[in-house]
Design an enzyme around this catalytic site. Sequence first.
Site, PDB file in Angstrom:
ATOM      1  N   GLY A 195       0.816  -1.212   0.000  1.00  0.00           N
ATOM      2  CA  GLY A 195       0.000   0.000   0.000  1.00  0.00           C
ATOM      3  C   GLY A 195       0.850   1.264   0.000  1.00  0.00           C
ATOM      4  O   GLY A 195       2.029   1.229  -0.348  1.00  0.00           O
ATOM      5  N   GLN A 200       7.790  -9.304   7.975  1.00  0.00           N
ATOM      6  CA  GLN A 200       9.015  -8.875   7.293  1.00  0.00           C
ATOM      7  C   GLN A 200       9.643  -7.633   7.923  1.00  0.00           C
ATOM      8  O   GLN A 200      10.635  -7.125   7.419  1.00  0.00           O
ATOM      9  CB  GLN A 200       8.764  -8.665   5.803  1.00  0.00           C
ATOM     10  CG  GLN A 200       7.925  -7.457   5.433  1.00  0.00           C
ATOM     11  CD  GLN A 200       7.588  -7.442   3.954  1.00  0.00           C
ATOM     12  OE1 GLN A 200       6.748  -8.201   3.488  1.00  0.00           O
ATOM     13  NE2 GLN A 200       8.232  -6.572   3.189  1.00  0.00           N
ATOM     14  N   GLY A 246       9.235  -4.360  -8.406  1.00  0.00           N
ATOM     15  CA  GLY A 246      10.118  -3.246  -8.777  1.00  0.00           C
ATOM     16  C   GLY A 246      11.576  -3.605  -8.527  1.00  0.00           C
ATOM     17  O   GLY A 246      11.901  -4.297  -7.556  1.00  0.00           O
ATOM     18  N   HIS A 304       4.576   1.974  -7.910  1.00  0.00           N
ATOM     19  CA  HIS A 304       3.574   0.900  -7.885  1.00  0.00           C
ATOM     20  C   HIS A 304       2.674   0.982  -9.118  1.00  0.00           C
ATOM     21  O   HIS A 304       2.346  -0.030  -9.735  1.00  0.00           O
ATOM     22  CB  HIS A 304       2.665   1.022  -6.655  1.00  0.00           C
ATOM     23  CG  HIS A 304       3.356   0.834  -5.350  1.00  0.00           C
ATOM     24  ND1 HIS A 304       3.511   1.856  -4.445  1.00  0.00           N
ATOM     25  CD2 HIS A 304       3.921  -0.258  -4.786  1.00  0.00           C
ATOM     26  CE1 HIS A 304       4.131   1.406  -3.376  1.00  0.00           C
ATOM     27  NE2 HIS A 304       4.398   0.126  -3.552  1.00  0.00           N
ATOM     28  N   SER A 362       9.515   5.670  -3.116  1.00  0.00           N
ATOM     29  CA  SER A 362       9.324   4.698  -2.037  1.00  0.00           C
ATOM     30  C   SER A 362       8.196   5.200  -1.153  1.00  0.00           C
ATOM     31  O   SER A 362       8.053   6.421  -0.959  1.00  0.00           O
ATOM     32  CB  SER A 362      10.619   4.610  -1.213  1.00  0.00           C
ATOM     33  OG  SER A 362      10.359   4.024   0.043  1.00  0.00           O
ATOM     34  N   ASP A 386      13.805  -2.933  -5.115  1.00  0.00           N
ATOM     35  CA  ASP A 386      14.091  -3.984  -4.143  1.00  0.00           C
ATOM     36  C   ASP A 386      14.852  -5.102  -4.858  1.00  0.00           C
ATOM     37  O   ASP A 386      14.342  -6.215  -5.045  1.00  0.00           O
ATOM     38  CB  ASP A 386      12.780  -4.487  -3.520  1.00  0.00           C
ATOM     39  CG  ASP A 386      12.115  -3.397  -2.722  1.00  0.00           C
ATOM     40  OD1 ASP A 386      12.714  -2.927  -1.752  1.00  0.00           O
ATOM     41  OD2 ASP A 386      11.001  -2.979  -3.092  1.00  0.00           O
ATOM     42  N   ARG A 423       8.157   5.048   1.885  1.00  0.00           N
ATOM     43  CA  ARG A 423       8.791   5.663   3.051  1.00  0.00           C
ATOM     44  C   ARG A 423       9.177   7.125   2.811  1.00  0.00           C
ATOM     45  O   ARG A 423       9.413   7.861   3.761  1.00  0.00           O
ATOM     46  CB  ARG A 423      10.025   4.868   3.466  1.00  0.00           C
ATOM     47  CG  ARG A 423       9.690   3.537   4.122  1.00  0.00           C
ATOM     48  CD  ARG A 423      10.937   2.872   4.686  1.00  0.00           C
ATOM     49  NE  ARG A 423      10.612   1.699   5.477  1.00  0.00           N
ATOM     50  CZ  ARG A 423      10.466   0.480   4.976  1.00  0.00           C
ATOM     51  NH1 ARG A 423      10.610   0.288   3.681  1.00  0.00           N
ATOM     52  NH2 ARG A 423      10.176  -0.540   5.755  1.00  0.00           N
ATOM     53  N   LEU A 476       0.550   3.667  -2.043  1.00  0.00           N
ATOM     54  CA  LEU A 476       0.988   3.549  -3.441  1.00  0.00           C
ATOM     55  C   LEU A 476       1.543   4.851  -3.997  1.00  0.00           C
ATOM     56  O   LEU A 476       1.086   5.938  -3.654  1.00  0.00           O
ATOM     57  CB  LEU A 476      -0.193   3.091  -4.305  1.00  0.00           C
ATOM     58  CG  LEU A 476      -0.856   1.776  -3.871  1.00  0.00           C
ATOM     59  CD1 LEU A 476      -1.992   1.424  -4.824  1.00  0.00           C
ATOM     60  CD2 LEU A 476       0.146   0.634  -3.810  1.00  0.00           C
ATOM     61  N   HIS A 477       2.543   4.713  -4.854  1.00  0.00           N
ATOM     62  CA  HIS A 477       3.133   5.863  -5.548  1.00  0.00           C
ATOM     63  C   HIS A 477       3.306   5.475  -7.013  1.00  0.00           C
ATOM     64  O   HIS A 477       2.952   4.359  -7.420  1.00  0.00           O
ATOM     65  CB  HIS A 477       4.459   6.261  -4.892  1.00  0.00           C
ATOM     66  CG  HIS A 477       5.403   5.118  -4.686  1.00  0.00           C
ATOM     67  ND1 HIS A 477       6.040   4.492  -5.728  1.00  0.00           N
ATOM     68  CD2 HIS A 477       5.782   4.462  -3.564  1.00  0.00           C
ATOM     69  CE1 HIS A 477       6.795   3.527  -5.264  1.00  0.00           C
ATOM     70  NE2 HIS A 477       6.659   3.470  -3.952  1.00  0.00           N
TER      71      HIS A 477
END
Length: 286
Positions: A36, A66, A152, A42, A190, A155, A192, A38-39
């Site tokens: 989620g 995780q 993506g 995504h 990201s 990662d 974040r 989302l940017h």
Amino acid sequence: MNALFMQIVHHIKELKAILLQQKENGVSIGFVPTMGALHEGHLSLVRKCKQSNDITVVSIYVNPAQFNNKNDLKSYPRDSERDCKLLSSEKCNIVFIPDDKEMYPVPDTREFNFGLMEQVMEGVHRTGHFNGVAKIVSKLFEAVEPDKAYFGQKDFQQLAIIRKLVKMNHYDIEIVACPIVREKNGLAMSSRNTLLTKEQRNAAPLIFKVIKEASNNLTSHHSVKSVKEYVRNTINSNKLLKLEYYEIVERNTLKPVSEISLKIPLTACIAVYAGNIRLIDNIDIN
Ligand code: PAF
């Protein structure tokens, strides 16, 4: 399936029933797993998925297994209402939004072994992270049984681990790697990033600038040690950033290299803290 309406599903049983009916009609299923917030990164996966599949399924689930840091899990951005609006405008067909009870009805005690691939970089600095990723991705793959799944390249190590998971479990799923989407200033997108302060946001583009510079200047004459030193000093010279690691690895095996060979495909990977926010990025070298 009505292409005009996006279905929101919360339970695996319901998801499986909808997809089974579609599979019986011979449609292809593409899958984009997400946590989620989302940017554009995504959404680029969703667009790619829509190009080659009849039905696009996106999952939104912040997977506690995780996260090796409780505060990171707590502060991870969540806004499924906004996510659903974005997905609906991309004409996504199904959004799967389970809760913890749905995904972990009983404790999942599986221990995956990815060998060297999890003994470097993220695997060292985020203990148990890839075991948690493997738990949820295997559950999601078994729930959706897609033809193709989209991830993506930001990662980079996760992608390698997931490819190995697919081989280990004999999943009949094609893994499609999609390029990193960057902001104009080069910062890799990201979820974040939304947690960064304005000052941290201004500092963060240095991460890509440095790895790009280092990779452009790399020749077989450079020692990896001196490049690492250069990257560490440049990142740490900005008082808002702190380098966690910079590693140059063989692209296929993730084995760290100590010398630059122009014959083997290499990727440089970096993790940097901006305050408590951990940012990762990578760049192919040759
Ligand atoms: O890359 C992510 O967002 C997550 O690691 C994934 C693949 C959705 C599993 O939780």
